[in-house]
Each structure stands twice: as C-alpha cells, then as structure tokens.
Scaffold this motif. Structure first.
Motif, PDB file in Angstrom:
ATOM      1  N   ASP A  91       0.826  -1.249  -0.028  1.00 26.18           N
ATOM      2  CA  ASP A  91      -0.038   0.060  -0.020  1.00 26.18           C
ATOM      3  C   ASP A  91       0.893   1.172  -0.085  1.00 26.18           C
ATOM      4  O   ASP A  91       1.981   1.187   0.510  1.00 26.18           O
ATOM      5  N   ASP A  92       0.338   2.251  -0.749  1.00 29.66           N
ATOM      6  CA  ASP A  92       1.031   3.573  -0.642  1.00 29.66           C
ATOM      7  C   ASP A  92       0.326   4.174   0.386  1.00 29.66           C
ATOM      8  O   ASP A  92      -0.697   4.578   0.771  1.00 29.66           O
ATOM      9  N   TYR A 100       5.429  10.473   1.683  1.00 40.08           N
ATOM     10  CA  TYR A 100       4.784   9.273   0.987  1.00 40.08           C
ATOM     11  C   TYR A 100       5.697   8.242   0.873  1.00 40.08           C
ATOM     12  O   TYR A 100       6.796   8.432   0.464  1.00 40.08           O
ATOM     13  N   ARG A 102       5.847   3.442   0.195  1.00 46.59           N
ATOM     14  CA  ARG A 102       5.222   2.166   0.074  1.00 46.59           C
ATOM     15  C   ARG A 102       5.578   1.388   1.241  1.00 46.59           C
ATOM     16  O   ARG A 102       6.575   1.052   1.756  1.00 46.59           O
ATOM     17  N   ARG A 119      13.496   4.045  -4.260  1.00 47.38           N
ATOM     18  CA  ARG A 119      12.927   2.941  -3.223  1.00 47.38           C
ATOM     19  C   ARG A 119      14.078   2.280  -2.440  1.00 47.38           C
ATOM     20  O   ARG A 119      14.001   1.174  -2.151  1.00 47.38           O
ATOM     21  N   ASN A 133      -3.715   6.262   3.307  1.00 44.25           N
ATOM     22  CA  ASN A 133      -3.321   5.167   2.526  1.00 44.25           C
ATOM     23  C   ASN A 133      -3.444   5.628   0.968  1.00 44.25           C
ATOM     24  O   ASN A 133      -4.444   4.883   0.374  1.00 44.25           O
ATOM     25  N   LYS A 134      -2.911   6.707   0.531  1.00 46.10           N
ATOM     26  CA  LYS A 134      -2.965   6.945  -0.766  1.00 46.10           C
ATOM     27  C   LYS A 134      -1.814   7.327  -1.410  1.00 46.10           C
ATOM     28  O   LYS A 134      -0.843   7.818  -0.649  1.00 46.10           O
ATOM     29  N   ALA A 135      -1.559   7.316  -2.763  1.00 49.16           N
ATOM     30  CA  ALA A 135      -0.304   7.887  -3.258  1.00 49.16           C
ATOM     31  C   ALA A 135      -0.541   9.500  -3.627  1.00 49.16           C
ATOM     32  O   ALA A 135      -1.654  10.067  -3.574  1.00 49.16           O
TER      33      ALA A 135
END
Length: 143
Positions: A91-92, A100, A102, A119, A133-135
């Motif tokens: 999840d992002d 932000y 992952r 990353r 929990n969103k990008a």
C-alpha cells in the motif's frame, strides 16, 4: 377624578376632600397592585423555571458541544484506526510528517516504509503515525 380612582382601586371610590389625599390614595393603590402582581409572579411556575431553565440551558450547551466537537472527533479517530488496521504490504501511505512511501514490511505496531524515487530508503514507522493510505497527487507540470 372619581372614575380614575375607581379604576385604580378596583371598586367604588369615596370622594376625597383634597387633591393631595386623592394622589396619595392613587399611589397606594398602584403600589398595592404592583406588589400583588410581583407576589403572583413569584408563586407561579415562573419562579421554578429559573432553576429548571438553567438546568435545561446547561444540558443544551453540553449537547451542542457533544454534537459539534466530540462526536465528529471520535468518528474521525475511528475511521483512522480502521484505515490503519487495514494497511497491508504494497500500500502507498502518507505519514504524519507528510512523507509518502510504500509499505514493505509489517508487524504489530511498526511498519517499514520505503521512501524515495529509487525506493532504497526504508524507515520503520509506528503504525499510529500513518494518516493516509493513498499515493501523492503529483502533477507533471512545472514552470
């Protein structure tokens, strides 16, 4: 004059010998009427309404405060805890500091979040510090 005295005293009047006596009698009658009206107001249910009204006022203020402040706050907290419980690997998410990333690893209270475009940066974060929990919404337009 007799008519005025009869109206003020509520009954037939006796003719006074002087104007001073008539004025004194009228003032006494008016004072007595005001006193009777005040006594009637105190003995009616209006006197009890002062205390009862204050109780109702305080209860109404508490109810308004509950529905405008406490209830929405509890609802947001409940939704946040449900969101934090539903986080899974991949999840992002957004942290409380505004980063932000992952999710790459999880255990009970600590989530390892991978940050950055390459990353390669992995930072453990408390589960309670995840607020979304969103990008991120990043536009490709730059000036």
């Amino acid at each position: 004059m007799n008519l005025l005295l009869s109206l003020l005293t509520g009954g037939p009047s006796v003719v006074m010998e002087s104007a001073g006596e008539a004025a004194t009698q009228a003032a006494a009658s008016a004072s007595q009427a005001v006193t009777q009206a005040a006594d009637a107001a105190q003995t009616s249910s209006g006197a009890g309404f002062g205390t009862f009204g204050m109780i109702i006022y305080v209860v109404a203020l508490i109810a308004i405060f509950y529905f405008l402040a406490i209830r929405p706050s509890r609802k947001r907290d409940k939704e946040l805890k449900e969101m934090q419980a539903s986080i899974k690997i991949g999840d992002d998410v957004m942290t409380s500091s505004g980063f932000y990333g992952r999710v790459v690893e999880m255990n009970d209270q600590v989530i390892t979040v991978e940050f950055g475009t390459n990353r390669g940066v992995r930072i453990p974060v408390k589960k309670s510090e995840i607020i979304g929990n969103k990008a991120p919404n990043v536009s490709s337009e730059s000036k």
